[in-house]
Design a protein around this motif. Structure first.
Motif, PDB file in Angstrom:
ATOM      1  N   SER A 130      -8.015  -2.250 -10.999  1.00  0.00           N
ATOM      2  CA  SER A 130      -8.194  -3.441 -11.212  1.00  0.00           C
ATOM      3  C   SER A 130      -9.471  -3.940 -10.031  1.00  0.00           C
ATOM      4  O   SER A 130      -9.166  -3.598  -9.024  1.00  0.00           O
ATOM      5  N   PRO A 131     -10.072  -5.042 -10.499  1.00  0.00           N
ATOM      6  CA  PRO A 131     -10.758  -5.844  -9.274  1.00  0.00           C
ATOM      7  C   PRO A 131      -9.922  -6.560  -8.294  1.00  0.00           C
ATOM      8  O   PRO A 131      -8.510  -6.655  -8.671  1.00  0.00           O
ATOM      9  N   THR A 132      -9.797  -6.760  -7.240  1.00  0.00           N
ATOM     10  CA  THR A 132      -9.153  -7.582  -6.308  1.00  0.00           C
ATOM     11  C   THR A 132      -9.368  -9.220  -6.704  1.00  0.00           C
ATOM     12  O   THR A 132     -10.324  -9.339  -6.255  1.00  0.00           O
ATOM     13  N   TYR A 133      -8.180  -9.644  -6.781  1.00  0.00           N
ATOM     14  CA  TYR A 133      -8.232 -11.153  -6.904  1.00  0.00           C
ATOM     15  C   TYR A 133      -7.510 -11.620  -5.635  1.00  0.00           C
ATOM     16  O   TYR A 133      -6.467 -11.144  -5.257  1.00  0.00           O
ATOM     17  N   SER A 134      -7.951 -13.104  -5.601  1.00  0.00           N
ATOM     18  CA  SER A 134      -7.317 -13.737  -4.401  1.00  0.00           C
ATOM     19  C   SER A 134      -6.643 -15.003  -4.980  1.00  0.00           C
ATOM     20  O   SER A 134      -7.016 -15.592  -6.140  1.00  0.00           O
ATOM     21  N   PHE A 176       2.326   1.451 -13.448  1.00  0.00           N
ATOM     22  CA  PHE A 176       1.387   0.413 -12.503  1.00  0.00           C
ATOM     23  C   PHE A 176       2.017   0.460 -11.160  1.00  0.00           C
ATOM     24  O   PHE A 176       3.052   0.358 -10.903  1.00  0.00           O
ATOM     25  N   LEU A 177       0.964   0.329 -10.095  1.00  0.00           N
ATOM     26  CA  LEU A 177       0.926  -0.013  -8.914  1.00  0.00           C
ATOM     27  C   LEU A 177       0.708  -1.341  -8.524  1.00  0.00           C
ATOM     28  O   LEU A 177      -0.509  -1.703  -8.751  1.00  0.00           O
ATOM     29  N   PHE A 178       1.565  -2.351  -8.585  1.00  0.00           N
ATOM     30  CA  PHE A 178       1.382  -3.813  -8.173  1.00  0.00           C
ATOM     31  C   PHE A 178       1.501  -3.973  -6.707  1.00  0.00           C
ATOM     32  O   PHE A 178       2.451  -3.821  -6.303  1.00  0.00           O
ATOM     33  N   GLU A 179       0.199  -4.499  -6.262  1.00  0.00           N
ATOM     34  CA  GLU A 179       0.298  -4.665  -4.850  1.00  0.00           C
ATOM     35  C   GLU A 179      -0.397  -6.168  -4.416  1.00  0.00           C
ATOM     36  O   GLU A 179      -0.926  -6.808  -4.977  1.00  0.00           O
ATOM     37  N   ILE A 180       0.340  -6.711  -3.397  1.00  0.00           N
ATOM     38  CA  ILE A 180      -0.032  -7.953  -2.789  1.00  0.00           C
ATOM     39  C   ILE A 180      -0.224  -7.844  -1.210  1.00  0.00           C
ATOM     40  O   ILE A 180       0.596  -7.119  -0.920  1.00  0.00           O
ATOM     41  N   TYR A 202      -4.197 -11.478  -1.583  1.00  0.00           N
ATOM     42  CA  TYR A 202      -5.021 -10.684  -2.635  1.00  0.00           C
ATOM     43  C   TYR A 202      -3.973  -9.816  -3.310  1.00  0.00           C
ATOM     44  O   TYR A 202      -2.798  -9.571  -2.822  1.00  0.00           O
ATOM     45  N   TRP A 203      -4.312  -9.672  -4.605  1.00  0.00           N
ATOM     46  CA  TRP A 203      -3.504  -8.862  -5.377  1.00  0.00           C
ATOM     47  C   TRP A 203      -4.359  -8.004  -6.629  1.00  0.00           C
ATOM     48  O   TRP A 203      -5.365  -8.274  -6.579  1.00  0.00           O
ATOM     49  N   ARG A 204      -3.618  -6.884  -6.672  1.00  0.00           N
ATOM     50  CA  ARG A 204      -4.514  -5.796  -7.801  1.00  0.00           C
ATOM     51  C   ARG A 204      -3.467  -5.116  -8.363  1.00  0.00           C
ATOM     52  O   ARG A 204      -2.375  -4.943  -8.098  1.00  0.00           O
ATOM     53  N   VAL A 205      -3.749  -4.211  -9.385  1.00  0.00           N
ATOM     54  CA  VAL A 205      -2.820  -3.325 -10.109  1.00  0.00           C
ATOM     55  C   VAL A 205      -3.717  -1.916 -10.040  1.00  0.00           C
ATOM     56  O   VAL A 205      -4.863  -2.071 -10.583  1.00  0.00           O
ATOM     57  N   ILE A 206      -3.161  -1.020 -10.222  1.00  0.00           N
ATOM     58  CA  ILE A 206      -3.574   0.459 -10.095  1.00  0.00           C
ATOM     59  C   ILE A 206      -2.751   1.070 -11.331  1.00  0.00           C
ATOM     60  O   ILE A 206      -1.552   0.938 -11.230  1.00  0.00           O
ATOM     61  N   PHE A 237      -6.242  -4.345   1.875  1.00  0.00           N
ATOM     62  CA  PHE A 237      -4.900  -4.057   1.463  1.00  0.00           C
ATOM     63  C   PHE A 237      -4.310  -3.235   2.956  1.00  0.00           C
ATOM     64  O   PHE A 237      -3.362  -2.678   2.601  1.00  0.00           O
ATOM     65  N   ASN A 238      -4.768  -3.640   3.910  1.00  0.00           N
ATOM     66  CA  ASN A 238      -3.866  -3.084   5.101  1.00  0.00           C
ATOM     67  C   ASN A 238      -3.048  -4.054   5.470  1.00  0.00           C
ATOM     68  O   ASN A 238      -1.886  -3.323   6.518  1.00  0.00           O
ATOM     69  N   LYS A 239      -2.584  -5.031   4.997  1.00  0.00           N
ATOM     70  CA  LYS A 239      -1.531  -5.821   5.488  1.00  0.00           C
ATOM     71  C   LYS A 239      -0.824  -6.197   4.133  1.00  0.00           C
ATOM     72  O   LYS A 239      -0.466  -7.220   3.723  1.00  0.00           O
ATOM     73  N   LYS A 240      -0.229  -5.081   3.377  1.00  0.00           N
ATOM     74  CA  LYS A 240       0.700  -5.313   2.089  1.00  0.00           C
ATOM     75  C   LYS A 240       1.534  -6.060   2.571  1.00  0.00           C
ATOM     76  O   LYS A 240       2.557  -5.834   3.512  1.00  0.00           O
TER      77      LYS A 240
END
Length: 130
Positions: free
Chosen positions: A84-88, A33-37, A68-72, A43-46
């Protein structure tokens, strides 16, 4: 990909702990998984990006703001399988409240009133070094 926690548009109190617990549902297939915040929904400002095999991660945020967070899910060759959808979520320091009106044990004559207006104020904490 289904996100579990924090829920979409959740307020998160960072006054006692800056670490936030993130969790997503295990898919029916094996994947990394790629976990991003991010500070932006595109997601231009990770602020955090991590490849993991876990279904949960913790990350510390010490500033108030909207994030905002998401998982790929990723295949073995690193290509995207599902997103995943993007959650805030909104981080904030929740300060303790103290009652202002009515005061403790105050008696209120309700004869002329239809309701009571309750009032609180935030406690302002001060750190003093001597």
């Amino acid at each position: 990909m289904e996100l579990i926690s924090p829920k979409n548009n959740s307020p998160i109190d960072i006054s006692s702990s800056h670490s936030i617990f993130f969790q997503w549902k295990r898919p029916s297939y094996k994947a990394k998984f790629l976990f991003e915040i991010s500070e932006s929904s595109d997601f231009n400002k990770k602020i955090h990006s991590l490849e993991t095999e876990n279904f949960s991660e913790s990350y510390s945020i010490n500033q108030e703001g909207k994030y905002y967070w998401r998982v790929i899910s990723l295949s073995e060759d690193g290509s995207n399988l599902a997103k995943s959808p993007t959650y805030s979520f909104q981080t904030q320091e929740i300060k303790e409240l103290i009652p202002v009106y009515p005061s403790k044990n105050e008696k209120i004559d309700m004869t002329p009133l239809n309701s009571i207006n309750f009032k609180w104020e935030k406690i302002q904490m001060e750190l003093r070094l001597y």
